[in-house]
Enzyme design. Structure first.
Site, PDB file in Angstrom:
ATOM      1  N   THR A  25       0.851  -1.193   0.000  1.00  0.00           N
ATOM      2  CA  THR A  25       0.000   0.000   0.000  1.00  0.00           C
ATOM      3  C   THR A  25       0.885   1.242   0.000  1.00  0.00           C
ATOM      4  O   THR A  25       1.779   1.371   0.828  1.00  0.00           O
ATOM      5  CB  THR A  25      -0.916  -0.027   1.237  1.00  0.00           C
ATOM      6  OG1 THR A  25      -1.824  -1.121   1.080  1.00  0.00           O
ATOM      7  CG2 THR A  25      -1.709   1.260   1.387  1.00  0.00           C
ATOM      8  N   HIS A 178      -7.106 -10.913  -1.689  1.00  0.00           N
ATOM      9  CA  HIS A 178      -6.506 -10.523  -0.400  1.00  0.00           C
ATOM     10  C   HIS A 178      -7.274 -11.217   0.723  1.00  0.00           C
ATOM     11  O   HIS A 178      -8.343 -10.766   1.134  1.00  0.00           O
ATOM     12  CB  HIS A 178      -6.565  -9.007  -0.244  1.00  0.00           C
ATOM     13  CG  HIS A 178      -5.680  -8.467   0.858  1.00  0.00           C
ATOM     14  ND1 HIS A 178      -5.186  -9.254   1.880  1.00  0.00           N
ATOM     15  CD2 HIS A 178      -5.192  -7.214   1.088  1.00  0.00           C
ATOM     16  CE1 HIS A 178      -4.447  -8.507   2.692  1.00  0.00           C
ATOM     17  NE2 HIS A 178      -4.433  -7.268   2.223  1.00  0.00           N
ATOM     18  N   ASN A 181      -4.143 -10.351   6.627  1.00  0.00           N
ATOM     19  CA  ASN A 181      -3.923  -9.092   7.365  1.00  0.00           C
ATOM     20  C   ASN A 181      -5.144  -8.466   8.029  1.00  0.00           C
ATOM     21  O   ASN A 181      -5.237  -7.248   8.188  1.00  0.00           O
ATOM     22  CB  ASN A 181      -3.223  -8.067   6.460  1.00  0.00           C
ATOM     23  CG  ASN A 181      -1.834  -8.544   6.083  1.00  0.00           C
ATOM     24  OD1 ASN A 181      -1.298  -9.446   6.738  1.00  0.00           O
ATOM     25  ND2 ASN A 181      -1.243  -7.962   5.054  1.00  0.00           N
ATOM     26  N   TYR A 183      -8.272  -8.216   7.055  1.00  0.00           N
ATOM     27  CA  TYR A 183      -9.327  -7.597   6.257  1.00  0.00           C
ATOM     28  C   TYR A 183     -10.510  -8.564   6.103  1.00  0.00           C
ATOM     29  O   TYR A 183     -10.542  -9.604   6.762  1.00  0.00           O
ATOM     30  CB  TYR A 183      -8.748  -7.101   4.927  1.00  0.00           C
ATOM     31  CG  TYR A 183      -7.710  -6.025   5.162  1.00  0.00           C
ATOM     32  CD1 TYR A 183      -8.079  -4.775   5.662  1.00  0.00           C
ATOM     33  CD2 TYR A 183      -6.356  -6.265   4.972  1.00  0.00           C
ATOM     34  CE1 TYR A 183      -7.126  -3.789   5.943  1.00  0.00           C
ATOM     35  CE2 TYR A 183      -5.397  -5.289   5.249  1.00  0.00           C
ATOM     36  CZ  TYR A 183      -5.795  -4.057   5.739  1.00  0.00           C
ATOM     37  OH  TYR A 183      -4.860  -3.088   6.025  1.00  0.00           O
ATOM     38  N   ASN A 238      -4.162  -5.436  12.189  1.00  0.00           N
ATOM     39  CA  ASN A 238      -5.550  -4.959  12.264  1.00  0.00           C
ATOM     40  C   ASN A 238      -6.368  -5.702  13.311  1.00  0.00           C
ATOM     41  O   ASN A 238      -7.547  -5.965  13.127  1.00  0.00           O
ATOM     42  CB  ASN A 238      -6.219  -5.017  10.886  1.00  0.00           C
ATOM     43  CG  ASN A 238      -5.594  -4.023   9.940  1.00  0.00           C
ATOM     44  OD1 ASN A 238      -5.488  -2.842  10.268  1.00  0.00           O
ATOM     45  ND2 ASN A 238      -5.128  -4.481   8.790  1.00  0.00           N
TER      46      ASN A 238
HETATM   47  C1  8OZ Z   1      -0.210  -1.034   5.128  1.00  0.00           C
HETATM   48  C2  8OZ Z   1      -1.014   0.077   5.191  1.00  0.00           C
HETATM   49  C3  8OZ Z   1      -2.313   0.000   4.745  1.00  0.00           C
HETATM   50  C4  8OZ Z   1      -2.787  -1.172   4.222  1.00  0.00           C
HETATM   51  C5  8OZ Z   1      -2.159  -4.876   4.189  1.00  0.00           C
HETATM   52  C6  8OZ Z   1      -3.247  -3.579   2.501  1.00  0.00           C
HETATM   53  O1  8OZ Z   1      -1.626  -4.913   5.297  1.00  0.00           O
HETATM   54  C7  8OZ Z   1      -2.485  -3.575   3.578  1.00  0.00           C
HETATM   55  C8  8OZ Z   1      -1.968  -2.312   4.156  1.00  0.00           C
HETATM   56  C9  8OZ Z   1      -0.671  -2.214   4.603  1.00  0.00           C
HETATM   57  O2  8OZ Z   1      -2.440  -5.914   3.584  1.00  0.00           O
END
Ligand code: 8OZ
Length: 370
Positions: A25, A178, A181, A183, A238
């Site tokens: 990102t 994806h 992480n 999400y 996250n």
């Molecule tokens: C860093 C900052 C924002 C998003 C991920 C898409 O960790 C990200 C991400 C990484 O997969």
């Protein structure tokens, strides 16, 4: 045994070498549209065997950070076409990472200022990045999400399918789903974020259902040989958590073997951090994960990631532990990373201050080796 620098076919995609550029990102695509600077950045890195683009939201609802590119506006597709043409002209291969952030978002980024969506209404203890009305950027707490109604889930799967089609229209060689992480897909997989009592929550087979339905829809739309997935079984990114991650990821990987996917991309440990990070009381068994996939008939390329250096990347391929190794931060600061690894040249360290947002500095101004 092949080496890191030998060609390989990943599903339907022939690659010149086994060094991949991991998704990164960079927050440099205002309006969700890839621009000239983005074209230059990716073109500079086209000697990677495979470029996986930064996470690219499938819808505005799937968006969680300011200035990331998208796949949901006609202008975004036109912008990406210029990126894929430049990379192909330079002899490279490029897939895009299709992304829905789920709860990792902020009301100011959502359609009509609504709440972000998630498997369950559990707020992430994490930050996201927004642009204030006065144009300045700010890291803010993620907003309280609302739990998806089961009737909304087919629509989100349809959004993934459409985004995969848009990616092919934009000239990409394929997509990476994806699933990592913390999400949306990962929020369904891991028990800390999925407290549902319906067919998408509870037992392992239910928590894996959303991921598998997304994979099925995307593979059917663009071909399994152009579809990969990224997972991160133990990362705390996250605020993702599961006290017992091995069984669900073993189950998921066994089911993924039924699709003839191009690749499986595994983040070992805490993303961008400790490779030995552990959730629950047992270390995760990465070899077991790969062996389950192979035993179940999975033929996709096995791509490993997270803090690899020249020595252990070369060893990973030569010992058969992996078919490809992806590098993130080192690709930020070494556009010619493959050449430098091959010739054992010094590597440039990346500057953290310019990872997210801004313009050319720290993005397109890292030189190639003399
Ligand atoms: C860093 C900052 C924002 C998003 C991920 C898409 O960790 C990200 C991400 C990484 O997969």
């Amino acid at each position: 045994m092949p080496t890191l620098f030998d060609p390989v076919s990943v599903g339907d995609i022939p690659l010149a070498n086994r060094v991949a550029m991991a998704p990164l990102t960079r927050n440099r695509s205002p309006g969700a549209v890839p621009n000239d600077l983005n074209v230059t950045y990716y073109e500079q890195r086209a000697s990677a065997g495979l470029i996986i683009t930064e996470g690219t939201p499938i819808t505005q609802q799937g968006q969680g950070y300011a200035d990331v590119p998208g796949l949901y506006l006609p202008e975004s597709i036109e912008g990406w076409k210029r990126v894929t043409e430049a990379v192909h002209r330079a002899g490279g291969r490029i897939v895009t990472q299709i992304w829905h952030v789920g709860r990792v978002s902020h009301t100011s980024l959502q359609p009509n200022g609504g709440a972000p969506v998630a498997p369950s209404a559990i707020r992430a203890k994490s930050k996201t990045y927004i642009i204030n009305p006065d144009g300045s950027g700010a890291f803010v707490d993620t907003s309280e999400p609302r739990a998806l109604d089961i009737s909304e889930i087919p629509g989100i799967i349809e959004d993934y399918r459409k985004a995969a089609r848009a990616a092919i229209d934009a000239g990409f060689d394929g997509v990476e789903i994806h699933g990592a992480n913390g999400y949306l897909i990962d929020q369904f997989l891991r028990s800390g974020t999925n407290h549902r009592a319906d067919a998408y929550g509870g037992p392992i087979a239910n928590r894996a259902r959303f991921a598998l339905e997304v994979v099925e829809a995307v593979a059917k739309e663009i071909g399994a040989g152009r579809t990969g997935i990224r997972i991160s079984p133990v990362t705390p990114s996250n605020d993702a958590s599961d006290p017992n991650p091995q069984p669900i990821f073993n189950y998921l990987i066994e089911k993924l073997a039924d699709f003839d996917l191009a690749f499986i991309h595994v983040i070992e440990g805490a993303t961008g951090g400790d490779r030995n990070h552990q959730q629950g009381d047992k270390p995760f068994d990465w070899d077991a994960l790969r062996d389950i996939y192979r035993k179940a008939g999975g033929k996709g390329a096995w791509m490993v990631n997270n803090g690899y250096d020249r020595e252990n990347a070369i060893a990973a391929v030569e010992t058969g532990k992996a078919d490809l190794v992806s590098f993130g931060r080192l690709f930020i600061s070494n556009p010619d990373l493959v050449h430098r690894l091959k010739e054992n040249l010094p590597l440039t360290e990346p500057k953290k201050e310019t990872f997210y947002g801004g313009g050319a500095p720290g993005y397109t101004d890292y030189p190639t080796a003399a």
